[in-house]
Scaffold this active site. Structure first.
Site, PDB file in Angstrom:
ATOM      1  N   GLY A   1       0.822  -1.202   0.000  1.00 34.30           N
ATOM      2  CA  GLY A   1       0.000   0.000   0.000  1.00 34.30           C
ATOM      3  C   GLY A   1       0.854   1.250   0.000  1.00 34.30           C
TER       4      GLY A   1
ATOM      5  CG  LEU B   1      -1.072  -6.076  -2.227  1.00 32.27           C
ATOM      6  CD1 LEU B   1      -0.276  -5.154  -1.317  1.00 32.27           C
ATOM      7  CD2 LEU B   1      -0.186  -7.205  -2.749  1.00 32.27           C
TER       8      LEU B   1
ATOM      9  CG  ASN C   1       0.524   1.448   4.735  1.00 34.56           C
ATOM     10  OD1 ASN C   1       0.131   2.088   5.714  1.00 34.56           O
ATOM     11  ND2 ASN C   1       0.203   1.797   3.490  1.00 34.56           N
TER      12      ASN C   1
ATOM     13  CB  SER D   1      -6.274   1.515  13.245  1.00 32.82           C
ATOM     14  OG  SER D   1      -7.230   2.489  13.636  1.00 32.82           O
TER      15      SER D   1
ATOM     16  CE1 TYR E   1      -8.456   0.342   8.509  1.00 34.39           C
ATOM     17  CE2 TYR E   1      -9.052   1.152  10.687  1.00 34.39           C
ATOM     18  CZ  TYR E   1      -8.166   1.095   9.639  1.00 34.39           C
ATOM     19  OH  TYR E   1      -6.974   1.791   9.713  1.00 34.39           O
TER      20      TYR E   1
ATOM     21  CE  LYS F   1      -5.630  -1.504   9.480  1.00 40.33           C
ATOM     22  NZ  LYS F   1      -4.355  -1.680   8.748  1.00 40.33           N
TER      23      LYS F   1
ATOM     24  CB  ILE G   1      -3.558  10.175   9.518  1.00 38.86           C
ATOM     25  CG1 ILE G   1      -3.019   9.420  10.738  1.00 38.86           C
ATOM     26  CG2 ILE G   1      -2.439  10.824   8.724  1.00 38.86           C
ATOM     27  CD1 ILE G   1      -2.352  10.289  11.779  1.00 38.86           C
TER      28      ILE G   1
END
Length: 252
Positions: free
Chosen positions: A14, A61, A87, A139, A151, A155, A184
């Protein structure tokens, strides 16, 4: 500080945009040899135009066979891999009830199993050299509730995997750590999209939820990641380090 990364061979998944591209830029500044993998040919080419000096690997991926090909191409290009940055990732779905099972499976493949597969691929050579560093970009929402369940679940699994692999590989000189970003802001990210859609709501979120009073930057994640990958962090393994301006609510 000289991080001693000159000539180190780095694979970043990534790596064509956002945090991944920022990490690539920092490694290049340290004179490391860098290969980046991403799905978008255009994104890879743009990253190359901006940063230069990288090996580009176009791959989806989410797919096991594509991950195998990516690893083989990276080794062919670099000769070996000293540092692996897992990543690649993404967020999809909504409420758990409304999200199809396929979205959970896709999130696990992209965010978690990609990290497992690449880590397993690099381990034999790292163990033989008794040296190597694996950094998983997780994260804060893998450490506590928040965000989309697909997500967060993936994670959280990545963070658990980080500690388990670190304990297995520490006797062989291989370090495994996780960097857990908070919110971010960068042009290709979800926070930028949300900010453009509803600036009042997002600015209020920042005011209420991030003690530092602003979004984090790609560069701030990249600086920590590159340090953690270097021998300057030689006694750090199995850690999950929050980089979030105080956003997370956990006491550890």
């Amino acid at each position: 500080m000289d991080l001693g990364l000159k000539g180190k061979r780095v694979l970043i998944t990534g790596g064509s945009k956002g945090i991944g591209k920022g990490i690539a830029a920092r490694f290049l500044a340290e004179e490391a040899e860098v290969a980046i993998a991403a799905r978008s040919k255009e994104g890879l080419q743009q990253a190359q135009e901006e940063l230069g000096g990288m090996h580009l690997i176009q791959a989806d991926l989410k797919e096991e066979a594509e991950r195998d090909r990516t690893y083989n191409e990276a080794v062919e290009a670099l000769g070996s891999i000293d540092i692996l940055i897992n990543n690649v990732g993404g967020s999809s779905g909504g409420s758990i009830e409304e999200t199809p099972l396929s979205s959970f499976e896709e999130a696990i493949q992209l965010n978690y199993l990609s990290a497992v597969q690449f880590s397993k691929a690099v381990l034999p050579a790292m163990k033989e050299k008794e040296s190597g560093s694996i950094i998983n970009i997780s994260s804060i929402f893998g450490r506590e509730s928040g965000g989309k369940a697909t997500y967060n679940n993936a994670k959280a699994a990545m963070i658990s995997f980080t500690k388990a692999l670190a304990d297995e590989t520490a006797p062989f000189g291989v370090r495994v750590n996780s960097v857990a970003p908070g919110a971010i802001l960068h042009p290709s990210g979800n926070w930028q999209k949300r900010l453009e859609e509803n600036p009042e709501k997002i600015n209020q979120f920042v005011k209420e939820q991030i003690p530092a009073g602003r979004f984090g930057t790609v560069e701030e994640i990249a600086d920590v990641t590159v340090f953690m990958a270097s021998e300057r962090a030689s006694w750090v393994t199995g850690a999950s380090l929050n980089v979030d301006g105080g956003q997370s609510n956990m006491n550890m």
